[in-house]
Design an enzyme around this catalytic site. Structure first.
Site, PDB file in Angstrom:
ATOM      1  N   ARG A 201       0.841  -1.186   0.000  1.00 37.46           N
ATOM      2  CA  ARG A 201       0.000   0.000   0.000  1.00 37.46           C
ATOM      3  C   ARG A 201       0.883   1.245   0.000  1.00 37.46           C
ATOM      4  O   ARG A 201       2.007   1.236   0.500  1.00 37.46           O
ATOM      5  CB  ARG A 201      -0.902   0.008   1.237  1.00 37.46           C
ATOM      6  CG  ARG A 201      -1.925   1.133   1.250  1.00 37.46           C
ATOM      7  CD  ARG A 201      -2.766   1.104   2.511  1.00 37.46           C
ATOM      8  NE  ARG A 201      -3.851   2.090   2.447  1.00 37.46           N
ATOM      9  CZ  ARG A 201      -4.735   2.277   3.418  1.00 37.46           C
ATOM     10  NH1 ARG A 201      -4.665   1.569   4.529  1.00 37.46           N
ATOM     11  NH2 ARG A 201      -5.690   3.177   3.282  1.00 37.46           N
ATOM     12  N   HIS A 202       0.365   2.320  -0.575  1.00 42.34           N
ATOM     13  CA  HIS A 202       1.104   3.588  -0.605  1.00 42.34           C
ATOM     14  C   HIS A 202       1.317   4.119   0.811  1.00 42.34           C
ATOM     15  O   HIS A 202       0.679   3.694   1.780  1.00 42.34           O
ATOM     16  CB  HIS A 202       0.338   4.616  -1.441  1.00 42.34           C
ATOM     17  CG  HIS A 202      -1.057   4.879  -0.928  1.00 42.34           C
ATOM     18  ND1 HIS A 202      -1.322   5.655   0.178  1.00 42.34           N
ATOM     19  CD2 HIS A 202      -2.259   4.437  -1.370  1.00 42.34           C
ATOM     20  CE1 HIS A 202      -2.618   5.697   0.397  1.00 42.34           C
ATOM     21  NE2 HIS A 202      -3.231   4.967  -0.528  1.00 42.34           N
TER      22      HIS A 202
ATOM     23  N   HIS B   1      -3.342   0.494  -3.527  1.00 40.92           N
ATOM     24  CA  HIS B   1      -4.100   1.050  -2.414  1.00 40.92           C
ATOM     25  C   HIS B   1      -4.366  -0.042  -1.380  1.00 40.92           C
ATOM     26  O   HIS B   1      -4.102  -1.219  -1.616  1.00 40.92           O
ATOM     27  CB  HIS B   1      -5.395   1.646  -2.937  1.00 40.92           C
ATOM     28  CG  HIS B   1      -5.184   2.597  -4.070  1.00 40.92           C
ATOM     29  ND1 HIS B   1      -5.063   3.959  -3.900  1.00 40.92           N
ATOM     30  CD2 HIS B   1      -5.026   2.377  -5.410  1.00 40.92           C
ATOM     31  CE1 HIS B   1      -4.862   4.540  -5.078  1.00 40.92           C
ATOM     32  NE2 HIS B   1      -4.830   3.597  -6.014  1.00 40.92           N
TER      33      HIS B   1
END
Length: 597
Positions: free
Chosen positions: A364-365, A550
């Site tokens: 995930r970012h 995401h």
């Protein structure tokens, strides 16, 4: 050095010449080098040649510790040779790639016969004689085969030597310790416990099965030729970190070190208060000098890479007793071993076919700026004339240029400063774990492309590896809350902002195909299609495919690869919105890490 110590070295040197000391020492003394530094140079280089010792002394001309009477530490190992050694090295490489680095990777394949002990520089020649005498005393009883039994537990994987050859080797180690005590006045502790060759140690429990599968593919040769090898190390740096220079660096200031590719630097992690970000203070093995150096010019390696091999005694299985003698070969590289027989191509291909896998790492970012400062974050950082300024240290230092200015960031926010830090830590953790990234895919959201960029920078791959922007792994559009797809940066804008994106990549799911407020079933079908297409794009790659997306992707992009059906939409929302932190793996929760056949 004190005058008394100099006289002592001179007396020892005189006695050594009377016994027929090595020609290397005589050559150094004739060149005018003091006896104590000549002996130190010979010990540090494995007593290979006078030329190598002379070069060492020239490089250490400014070494503040040159005159210190600090001895080397020595250890005796039993090392495999030939095809078995090469197969074990292949196992080392593959186990590190698939299961990350463990304690076994810190040293080359070996069986410990005697733990590290000290020996004064002027008595090292006596250790060589002790090795020869011990080898000659047991060579007649050394077995024709050395059977190995695989043993596995939750934190250890390795081979146990069979009783009969183990008894002979323990006798050999005991004899070496006795001879070293008599000839070199050394206190040596031979190994009296179960002799073993460690394959993996202190690994994660969930890696045990994979490591066992890799080990069972080795098929060790009981007729392998073994050699007892005497190694040394600098006892001052045992608990330091070891760095290896990747690039040349010329000092810009007097307190900086010169770096040449391939040289080693010892770094004490507890003594870095004076170093600024991106720099470390270290001691060069090549020169003995201390100074600052740019950390991104180096890579972390094992301390055993700096060990010096002095002499070996090969227990030949074919030669008769009259041809047995101690090898004079020595090496500066701790991973170099006695002469090897050619590797069998068929056995290597069989091993590779068994152990090679593709892996997928989904991350995930990092933290996005609007999650910290709210929806009004743009108003907080906009000047009256519409320019960006930094009102808080957790705002990014700058923003890339976009077609419609700051307005385009409203629904496509960047990472916060903390998010950038998280991404860099993730890359650093991957580098330390030895994970080999072969390709990178990112959602078109700016925060995901930024995260991928910073991870690659820490892996030192930002120039060599292009980021492939894949709209198919974009966030569930229902959560975006608008009637249109958020505006994202074009490839041209990303390249202008120094993002190394791949302009030739053809996405599995074009950006124009994304629909606003898509259903959950449409979303999971899109992710499934995209991730499978990503795998087919990289079908020839052997390594780790990094997907930066995401929080939802940690579930929606991994379940299809595991053959699992989608979660219930309610469970999915609960998982993503409440349980998944930003950039998992940075001291929080590890990202999904899948091994695919």
């Amino acid at each position: 050095m004190a005058a008394g110590e100099t006289q002592l070295y001179a007396k020892v040197s005189s006695k050594a010449r009377g016994r027929g000391a090595s020609s290397a020492l005589e050559s150094l003394l004739a060149s005018g080098f003091p006896a104590h530094t000549a002996l130190k140079a010979l010990a540090a280089t494995g007593r290979k040649t006078a030329e190598e010792a002379s070069d060492w002394l020239c490089c250490h001309s400014n070494d503040p510790s040159l005159d210190d009477p600090i001895p080397q530490e020595y250890a005796l190992f039993l090392c495999p040779t030939g095809t078995m050694l090469e197969n074990l090295q292949e196992f080392w490489k593959e186990s590190k790639r698939q299961c990350a680095k463990n304690r076994a990777h810190e040293v080359f394949p070996h069986v410990t016969l005697c733990d590290f002990f000290t020996c004064e520089d002027q008595k090292v020649e006596c250790l060589y004689e002790a090795l020869k005498r011990a080898g000659d005393s047991v060579v007649g009883s050394f077995p024709a085969t050395v059977p190995l039994a695989l043993h596995s537990s939750v934190s250890y994987l390795g081979y146990f030597l069979a009783d009969q050859p183990a008894d002979v080797l323990r006798e050999f180690a005991t004899m070496f310790a006795t001879e070293a005590a008599v000839l070199a006045d050394c206190t040596v502790k031979p190994c009296t416990k179960q002799l073993h060759l460690t394959l993996a140690h202190k690994f994660y429990p969930h890696h045990q099965r994979t490591l066992e599968q890799l080990a069972r593919a080795l098929h060790p040769d009981p007729c392998c030729q073994w050699a007892a090898a005497l190694y040394s190390r600098d006892m001052r740096f045992v608990h330091y970190q070891t760095l290896k220079a990747l690039f040349q660096y010329k000092p810009q200031n007097a307190d900086e070190l010169t770096l040449n590719p391939g040289e080693y630097i010892f770094v004490d992690p507890t003594q870095q208060e004076e170093a600024s970000e991106g720099w470390v203070i270290g001691i060069s093995q090549r020169t003995g000098c201390r100074g600052f150096l740019p950390e991104n010019y180096t890579e972390r390696v094992s301390e055993s890479d700096t060990w010096v091999k002095h002499r070996t005694y090969t227990f030949s299985l074919a030669a008769d007793l009259s041809t047995r003698k101690d090898s004079e070969a020595s090496s500066r590289n701790g991973t170099s071993h006695p002469p090897q027989t050619p590797r069998s191509a068929s056995s290597v291909q069989a091993l590779q076919a068994t152990i090679l896998r593709r892996s997928v790492l989904v991350a995930r970012h990092g933290e996005r700026v609007d999650q910290v400062f709210g929806k009004s974050w743009l108003q907080q950082c906009s000047s009256p004339d519409g320019k960006y300024y930094r009102p808080d240290l957790n705002f990014p230092c700058s923003l890339p240029r976009r077609k419609n200015g700051l307005k385009d960031f409203e629904n496509d926010p960047p990472l916060s400063s903390c998010g950038i830090f998280q991404a860099r830590l993730a890359g650093e953790a991957l580098l330390d774990s030895g994970v080999r990234i072969t390709s990178v895919f990112a959602s078109p959201a700016l925060r995901c492309v930024q995260t991928a960029k910073h991870i690659l920078e820490e892996l030192r791959l930002e120039q060599r590896m292009k980021i492939r922007v894949e709209p198919g792994i974009f966030e569930w559009t229902k959560w975006e809350g608008g009637k249109i797809i958020p505006s994202v940066m074009t490839l041209a804008e990303l390249r202008e902002a120094n993002f190394n994106v791949d302009p030739d990549y053809r996405p599995a799911f074009p950006l124009s195909s994304l629909t606003p407020a898509e259903s959950y079933n449409e979303y999971v079908a899109r992710c499934s299609l995209s991730v499978k297409r990503i795998l087919s794009t990289c079908c020839q790659d052997v390594g780790v495919i990094l997907i930066v997306s995401h929080g939802s992707a940690l579930d929606s992009c991994t379940r299809p690869l595991l053959g699992l059906p989608p979660r219930d939409s309610g469970d999915f929302a609960q998982l993503v919105r409440k349980e998944l932190p930003e950039c998992p793996g940075v001291g929080l929760r590890l990202p999904a890490f899948l091994t695919m056949k």
